[in-house]
Design an enzyme around this catalytic site. Structure first.
Site, PDB file in Angstrom:
ATOM      1  N   TYR A 152      18.227  30.537   6.255  1.00 55.69           N
ATOM      2  CA  TYR A 152      17.118  31.357   6.727  1.00 55.69           C
ATOM      3  C   TYR A 152      17.156  31.471   8.250  1.00 55.69           C
ATOM      4  O   TYR A 152      17.303  30.489   8.969  1.00 55.69           O
ATOM      5  CB  TYR A 152      15.783  30.743   6.305  1.00 55.69           C
ATOM      6  CG  TYR A 152      15.495  30.851   4.834  1.00 55.69           C
ATOM      7  CD1 TYR A 152      15.258  32.086   4.231  1.00 55.69           C
ATOM      8  CD2 TYR A 152      15.450  29.709   4.040  1.00 55.69           C
ATOM      9  CE1 TYR A 152      14.993  32.176   2.876  1.00 55.69           C
ATOM     10  CE2 TYR A 152      15.176  29.790   2.682  1.00 55.69           C
ATOM     11  CZ  TYR A 152      14.955  31.028   2.109  1.00 55.69           C
ATOM     12  OH  TYR A 152      14.690  31.123   0.765  1.00 55.69           O
ATOM     13  N   LYS A 170       0.843  -1.199   0.000  1.00 55.74           N
ATOM     14  CA  LYS A 170       0.000   0.000   0.000  1.00 55.74           C
ATOM     15  C   LYS A 170       0.879   1.250   0.000  1.00 55.74           C
ATOM     16  O   LYS A 170       2.076   1.192   0.264  1.00 55.74           O
ATOM     17  CB  LYS A 170      -0.908  -0.003   1.229  1.00 55.74           C
ATOM     18  CG  LYS A 170      -0.152   0.067   2.553  1.00 55.74           C
ATOM     19  CD  LYS A 170      -1.085   0.016   3.740  1.00 55.74           C
ATOM     20  CE  LYS A 170      -0.298   0.103   5.059  1.00 55.74           C
ATOM     21  NZ  LYS A 170      -1.182   0.117   6.234  1.00 55.74           N
TER      22      LYS A 170
END
Length: 359
Positions: free
Chosen positions: A255, A34
């Site tokens: 950042y 899955k």
């Protein structure tokens, strides 16, 4: 120069299936594929495992992709069917389906099918997510045995909630409920997924359903890795350095300037970021491998780039290989550093990450 690429080791995948057979020698294997085979590629994974006894999926669409791709082994719909109109397709394609609620049972009773369907009645033994409650289970089971659209005998499946916690007592309670209900019933039985295979041999029964451990990743949150159980990592998340820069002591990186170097050093910039599915939560210090050498991430993970401290004497250069997790760097370590589960890490990589299969 290679950008973000997942390398899938087919040999390791086959090894892991064989290793799990050694751990559960009397059981058949439902290889759970899955969620795009936990990020490893649905069809390629299934094609790599011709010795699997069956495949497990979560959606009918996944099962149909397997059939369209030439997979003829049994396919089990682990969550069952979501719409009564899907039953003719399930019957025609010879899919197995879980049945866990009144609506599904009624749909089976009312359907007009050319062939009966192989059913796994899901018993809620303590997960309390899907399944028939024990006090309602005998009546539910009886209706399945009388349904013309159900191939007999009815099989019985359940799922552990805390198989990775061997001392909590919950698994023993679930096993007791499961054994009590199954007693005297002729169908096949399955309750063990990855954690059950590794820690609960008394739960192996007729079928086991290996999921994440099939891909060489431990289901346990106790700092273990798949290697502790004789399994090998199948997925390596790789990229390259796209720049190597001189960096001065006292200068910040990235950042927010969250990391400041305490020394002159050399920084590497890696073509990888949260836009590829790498966790933005990875703190400074999270390891990556550059030329096989472990170095730390520094500063924030950006959308497309990660910075690493190569060290002042580093000889690395742009184009050199980087491994973010996989061979030599277990994904379980990254999960521990980032507080993001290994399940999530390997299944959330984005479509811009290239896939490469090797033997």
């Amino acid at each position: 120069m290679q950008a973000a690429t997942v390398v899938i080791n087919r040999r390791a995948l086959r090894h892991n299936l064989q290793r799990l057979r050694e751990l559960a020698p009397a059981s058949k294997m439902v290889a759970v594929v899955k969620a795009n085979a936990y990020g490893h590629g649905l069809l390629e994974t299934a094609r790599t495992l011709p010795d699997a006894d069956a495949f497990g999926v979560a959606r009918l669409e996944e099962a149909l992709r397997l059939r369209a791709g030439g997979i003829t082994k049994p396919v089990l719909l682990l969550e069952g069917f979501f719409d009564a109109r899907d039953l003719p397709t399930i019957s025609a394609q010879h899919f197995h389906t879980a049945v866990h609620n009144e609506e599904q049972l009624a749909a089976l009773e009312e359907a007009s099918l050319d062939e009966p369907v192989t059913v796994w009645m899901k018993l809620d033994t303590g997960m309390h997510r899907l399944g028939v409650r024990p006090e309602q289970a005998e009546a539910f089971y009886h209706r399945l045995t009388q349904c013309k659209n159900v191939r007999q005998p009815v099989n019985i499946v359940s799922h552990f909630a805390r198989a990775d916690e061997p001392k909590c007592g919950a698994t023993e309670k679930q096993l007791a409920i499961f054994n009590t209900f199954c007693e005297g019933k002729p169908g096949q039985r399955s309750i063990a997924a990855s954690g059950g295979i590794l820690l609960w041999p008394q739960s192996h029964f007729d079928w086991v359903r290996p999921g994440i451990i099939l891909y060489g990743v431990s289901p346990l949150e106790d700092r273990s890795t798949g290697a502790d159980f004789g399994c090998q990592p199948v997925m390596s998340l790789t990229s390259s350095l796209i720049a190597v820069r001189e960096h001065k002591a006292g200068e910040p990186v990235g950042y927010g300037g969250t990391w400041v170097s305490e020394r002159d050093t050399r920084l590497g910039v890696v073509a990888m970021g949260y836009g590829d599915g790498y966790p933005r939560a990875a703190p400074s210090g999270t390891p990556v491998l550059v030329n096989g050498r472990e170095v730390p991430i520094v500063g924030r993970v950006a959308m497309d780039m990660i910075c690493v401290d190569l060290g002042p004497q580093a000889q690395d250069k742009a184009g050199d290989p980087v491994i973010l997790w996989g061979e030599g760097l277990p994904v379980e370590r990254i999960a521990e550093m980032t507080k993001v589960s290994a399940y999530e890490l390997i299944t959330r990589l984005t479509s811009r990450v290239a896939m490469k299969y090797v033997d």
